[in-house]
Design a protein around this motif. Structure first.
Motif, PDB file in Angstrom:
ATOM      1  N   LEU A 102       0.832  -1.193   0.000  1.00 26.50           N
ATOM      2  CA  LEU A 102       0.000   0.000   0.000  1.00 26.50           C
ATOM      3  C   LEU A 102       0.874   1.253   0.000  1.00 26.50           C
ATOM      4  O   LEU A 102       0.671   2.174  -0.793  1.00 26.50           O
ATOM      5  CB  LEU A 102      -0.912  -0.008   1.228  1.00 26.50           C
ATOM      6  CG  LEU A 102      -1.897   1.145   1.419  1.00 26.50           C
ATOM      7  CD1 LEU A 102      -3.093   0.661   2.241  1.00 26.50           C
ATOM      8  CD2 LEU A 102      -1.269   2.328   2.095  1.00 26.50           C
ATOM      9  N   LEU A 103       1.864   1.296   0.892  1.00 29.03           N
ATOM     10  CA  LEU A 103       2.756   2.456   0.974  1.00 29.03           C
ATOM     11  C   LEU A 103       3.567   2.643  -0.301  1.00 29.03           C
ATOM     12  O   LEU A 103       3.785   3.771  -0.745  1.00 29.03           O
ATOM     13  CB  LEU A 103       3.688   2.308   2.180  1.00 29.03           C
ATOM     14  CG  LEU A 103       3.013   2.419   3.552  1.00 29.03           C
ATOM     15  CD1 LEU A 103       3.950   1.935   4.649  1.00 29.03           C
ATOM     16  CD2 LEU A 103       2.547   3.839   3.808  1.00 29.03           C
ATOM     17  N   SER A 104       3.989   1.545  -0.899  1.00 26.46           N
ATOM     18  CA  SER A 104       4.756   1.622  -2.147  1.00 26.46           C
ATOM     19  C   SER A 104       3.898   2.187  -3.274  1.00 26.46           C
ATOM     20  O   SER A 104       4.341   3.038  -4.045  1.00 26.46           O
ATOM     21  CB  SER A 104       5.285   0.240  -2.546  1.00 26.46           C
ATOM     22  OG  SER A 104       6.174  -0.238  -1.563  1.00 26.46           O
ATOM     23  N   TYR A 105       2.666   1.716  -3.371  1.00 31.02           N
ATOM     24  CA  TYR A 105       1.753   2.214  -4.395  1.00 31.02           C
ATOM     25  C   TYR A 105       1.482   3.704  -4.188  1.00 31.02           C
ATOM     26  O   TYR A 105       1.514   4.487  -5.134  1.00 31.02           O
ATOM     27  CB  TYR A 105       0.436   1.432  -4.364  1.00 31.02           C
ATOM     28  CG  TYR A 105      -0.520   1.827  -5.463  1.00 31.02           C
ATOM     29  CD1 TYR A 105      -0.437   1.228  -6.712  1.00 31.02           C
ATOM     30  CD2 TYR A 105      -1.491   2.797  -5.258  1.00 31.02           C
ATOM     31  CE1 TYR A 105      -1.307   1.589  -7.742  1.00 31.02           C
ATOM     32  CE2 TYR A 105      -2.363   3.165  -6.270  1.00 31.02           C
ATOM     33  CZ  TYR A 105      -2.264   2.553  -7.509  1.00 31.02           C
ATOM     34  OH  TYR A 105      -3.121   2.922  -8.520  1.00 31.02           O
ATOM     35  N   TYR A 106       1.224   4.084  -2.943  1.00 27.46           N
ATOM     36  CA  TYR A 106       0.970   5.486  -2.639  1.00 27.46           C
ATOM     37  C   TYR A 106       2.181   6.345  -3.018  1.00 27.46           C
ATOM     38  O   TYR A 106       2.025   7.445  -3.546  1.00 27.46           O
ATOM     39  CB  TYR A 106       0.629   5.664  -1.158  1.00 27.46           C
ATOM     40  CG  TYR A 106       0.269   7.081  -0.809  1.00 27.46           C
ATOM     41  CD1 TYR A 106      -0.949   7.627  -1.200  1.00 27.46           C
ATOM     42  CD2 TYR A 106       1.147   7.890  -0.099  1.00 27.46           C
ATOM     43  CE1 TYR A 106      -1.277   8.935  -0.895  1.00 27.46           C
ATOM     44  CE2 TYR A 106       0.826   9.198   0.214  1.00 27.46           C
ATOM     45  CZ  TYR A 106      -0.386   9.715  -0.190  1.00 27.46           C
ATOM     46  OH  TYR A 106      -0.714  11.008   0.099  1.00 27.46           O
ATOM     47  N   GLU A 139       1.039   9.021  -5.720  1.00 23.90           N
ATOM     48  CA  GLU A 139       0.500  10.017  -4.791  1.00 23.90           C
ATOM     49  C   GLU A 139      -0.169  11.187  -5.511  1.00 23.90           C
ATOM     50  O   GLU A 139      -1.318  11.532  -5.212  1.00 23.90           O
ATOM     51  CB  GLU A 139       1.611  10.538  -3.879  1.00 23.90           C
ATOM     52  CG  GLU A 139       1.135  11.583  -2.899  1.00 23.90           C
ATOM     53  CD  GLU A 139       2.268  12.144  -2.051  1.00 23.90           C
ATOM     54  OE1 GLU A 139       1.935  12.795  -1.045  1.00 23.90           O
ATOM     55  OE2 GLU A 139       3.447  11.952  -2.388  1.00 23.90           O
ATOM     56  N   SER A 140       0.511  11.800  -6.460  1.00 24.80           N
ATOM     57  CA  SER A 140      -0.064  12.983  -7.118  1.00 24.80           C
ATOM     58  C   SER A 140      -1.299  12.618  -7.938  1.00 24.80           C
ATOM     59  O   SER A 140      -2.296  13.350  -7.928  1.00 24.80           O
ATOM     60  CB  SER A 140       0.973  13.697  -7.982  1.00 24.80           C
ATOM     61  OG  SER A 140       1.462  12.836  -8.989  1.00 24.80           O
ATOM     62  N   GLU A 141      -1.270  11.475  -8.629  1.00 20.65           N
ATOM     63  CA  GLU A 141      -2.438  11.046  -9.402  1.00 20.65           C
ATOM     64  C   GLU A 141      -3.635  10.767  -8.498  1.00 20.65           C
ATOM     65  O   GLU A 141      -4.759  11.144  -8.808  1.00 20.65           O
ATOM     66  CB  GLU A 141      -2.125   9.790 -10.237  1.00 20.65           C
ATOM     67  CG  GLU A 141      -1.185  10.033 -11.394  1.00 20.65           C
ATOM     68  CD  GLU A 141       0.287   9.817 -11.021  1.00 20.65           C
ATOM     69  OE1 GLU A 141       0.653   9.946  -9.822  1.00 20.65           O
ATOM     70  OE2 GLU A 141       1.071   9.529 -11.920  1.00 20.65           O
ATOM     71  N   GLY A 189      -8.794  12.364  -6.303  1.00 19.61           N
ATOM     72  CA  GLY A 189      -9.514  12.618  -5.053  1.00 19.61           C
ATOM     73  C   GLY A 189     -10.394  11.453  -4.660  1.00 19.61           C
ATOM     74  O   GLY A 189     -10.557  10.485  -5.393  1.00 19.61           O
ATOM     75  N   ASP A 190     -10.981  11.540  -3.482  1.00 23.34           N
ATOM     76  CA  ASP A 190     -11.906  10.526  -2.977  1.00 23.34           C
ATOM     77  C   ASP A 190     -11.388   9.101  -3.195  1.00 23.34           C
ATOM     78  O   ASP A 190     -11.978   8.309  -3.919  1.00 23.34           O
ATOM     79  CB  ASP A 190     -13.283  10.683  -3.627  1.00 23.34           C
ATOM     80  CG  ASP A 190     -13.960  11.984  -3.228  1.00 23.34           C
ATOM     81  OD1 ASP A 190     -13.758  12.426  -2.081  1.00 23.34           O
ATOM     82  OD2 ASP A 190     -14.673  12.544  -4.065  1.00 23.34           O
ATOM     83  N   PHE A 191     -10.280   8.773  -2.553  1.00 23.93           N
ATOM     84  CA  PHE A 191      -9.721   7.420  -2.701  1.00 23.93           C
ATOM     85  C   PHE A 191      -9.512   6.772  -1.344  1.00 23.93           C
ATOM     86  O   PHE A 191      -9.388   7.429  -0.326  1.00 23.93           O
ATOM     87  CB  PHE A 191      -8.411   7.452  -3.495  1.00 23.93           C
ATOM     88  CG  PHE A 191      -7.284   8.178  -2.805  1.00 23.93           C
ATOM     89  CD1 PHE A 191      -6.404   7.502  -1.965  1.00 23.93           C
ATOM     90  CD2 PHE A 191      -7.084   9.535  -3.018  1.00 23.93           C
ATOM     91  CE1 PHE A 191      -5.369   8.168  -1.334  1.00 23.93           C
ATOM     92  CE2 PHE A 191      -6.050  10.207  -2.405  1.00 23.93           C
ATOM     93  CZ  PHE A 191      -5.191   9.530  -1.552  1.00 23.93           C
ATOM     94  N   TRP A 192      -9.505   5.449  -1.413  1.00 21.47           N
ATOM     95  CA  TRP A 192      -9.299   4.649  -0.208  1.00 21.47           C
ATOM     96  C   TRP A 192      -8.330   3.538  -0.563  1.00 21.47           C
ATOM     97  O   TRP A 192      -8.589   2.740  -1.468  1.00 21.47           O
ATOM     98  CB  TRP A 192     -10.631   4.079   0.243  1.00 21.47           C
ATOM     99  CG  TRP A 192     -10.666   3.507   1.624  1.00 21.47           C
ATOM    100  CD1 TRP A 192      -9.725   3.611   2.610  1.00 21.47           C
ATOM    101  CD2 TRP A 192     -11.728   2.732   2.183  1.00 21.47           C
ATOM    102  NE1 TRP A 192     -10.129   2.974   3.741  1.00 21.47           N
ATOM    103  CE2 TRP A 192     -11.364   2.424   3.508  1.00 21.47           C
ATOM    104  CE3 TRP A 192     -12.942   2.279   1.687  1.00 21.47           C
ATOM    105  CZ2 TRP A 192     -12.172   1.673   4.354  1.00 21.47           C
ATOM    106  CZ3 TRP A 192     -13.749   1.537   2.526  1.00 21.47           C
ATOM    107  CH2 TRP A 192     -13.377   1.233   3.841  1.00 21.47           C
ATOM    108  N   LEU A 193      -7.211   3.485   0.140  1.00 18.93           N
ATOM    109  CA  LEU A 193      -6.221   2.426  -0.034  1.00 18.93           C
ATOM    110  C   LEU A 193      -6.404   1.441   1.119  1.00 18.93           C
ATOM    111  O   LEU A 193      -6.398   1.849   2.287  1.00 18.93           O
ATOM    112  CB  LEU A 193      -4.801   3.008  -0.004  1.00 18.93           C
ATOM    113  CG  LEU A 193      -4.513   4.178  -0.949  1.00 18.93           C
ATOM    114  CD1 LEU A 193      -3.080   4.665  -0.756  1.00 18.93           C
ATOM    115  CD2 LEU A 193      -4.759   3.778  -2.384  1.00 18.93           C
ATOM    116  N   VAL A 194      -6.562   0.159   0.808  1.00 23.86           N
ATOM    117  CA  VAL A 194      -6.846  -0.843   1.837  1.00 23.86           C
ATOM    118  C   VAL A 194      -5.925  -2.046   1.665  1.00 23.86           C
ATOM    119  O   VAL A 194      -5.883  -2.658   0.602  1.00 23.86           O
ATOM    120  CB  VAL A 194      -8.317  -1.322   1.763  1.00 23.86           C
ATOM    121  CG1 VAL A 194      -8.605  -2.348   2.861  1.00 23.86           C
ATOM    122  CG2 VAL A 194      -9.290  -0.167   1.838  1.00 23.86           C
TER     123      VAL A 194
END
Length: 189
Positions: A157-161, A165-167, A172-177
């Motif tokens: 999750l952290l790697s993807y973020y 991150e900018s995209e 907007g309105d996103f949830w990483l799980v």
């Protein structure tokens, strides 16, 4: 198959080998059912360090995550450090901690790998939680959850973020799980 049985049903390597051998002799493999146990209610009792030095160092130096991203998640109270210098990934729902997982920051010795019955290089633990919250995990929500992204682990999750991150913020309105909460009965791995 042996690794799967060891992880999913808390078997030793020898128990898993015997199970596979027995199943194959008869020409079919029977499923092994393990009853999932859940807590009635979750209470976060993990002892935390007052600082996150070792957790921060591990995530930046070993896992190559950017310093600013790690700091952001620490400041948001999603990442802490245990008194045993493990990274704690808190699972939050409505600002309440409903579960957590831990990642070791120091390589396991051969003795520790044997004791934990694992070939992993680092300690990993998923705390038991309630049935309702077991299907969640470490997560990061911005706005309303209109765009949901799922990951196998908190590090993924952290790697993807880090990469998007900018995209993500422009959408907007996103949830990483992270779905690490679905693993092996919430036991030491």
């Amino acid at each position: 198959m042996i690794q799967y049985l060891m992880a999913m049903y808390d078997m030793t390597k020898e128990q898993a080998r015997i199970k596979v051998s027995q199943d194959l002799k008869g020409g079919k493999i029977e499923s092994v059912q393990k009853e999932q146990e859940y807590l009635e209610s979750f209470s976060y009792t993990e002892e935390e360090q007052p600082t996150t030095f070792q957790a921060h160092r591990y995530l930046v130096k070993e896992r190559k995550l950017p310093n600013r991203i790690v700091k952001k998640f620490i400041e948001n109270g999603l990442i802490r450090e245990s008194v045993y210098q493990e990274v704690i990934f808190k699972w939050k729902k409505n600002q309440c901690v409903v579960g957590y997982s831990k990642q070791g920051t120091v390589k396991l010795t051969k003795e520790q790998q044997k004791r934990y019955r694992t070939e992993r290089t680092y300690f990993k633990y998923i705390a038991p939680t309630t049935e309702e919250d077991t299907y969640g995990g470490f997560n990061y929500l911005v706005g309303q959850p209109k765009n949901i992204y799922f990951f196998e682990s908190a590090i993924d999750l952290l790697s993807y973020y880090t990469l998007y991150e900018s995209e993500l913020h422009s959408i907007g309105d996103f949830w990483l799980v992270s779905y690490e909460g679905l693993g092996a009965g919430k036991k030491n791995c």
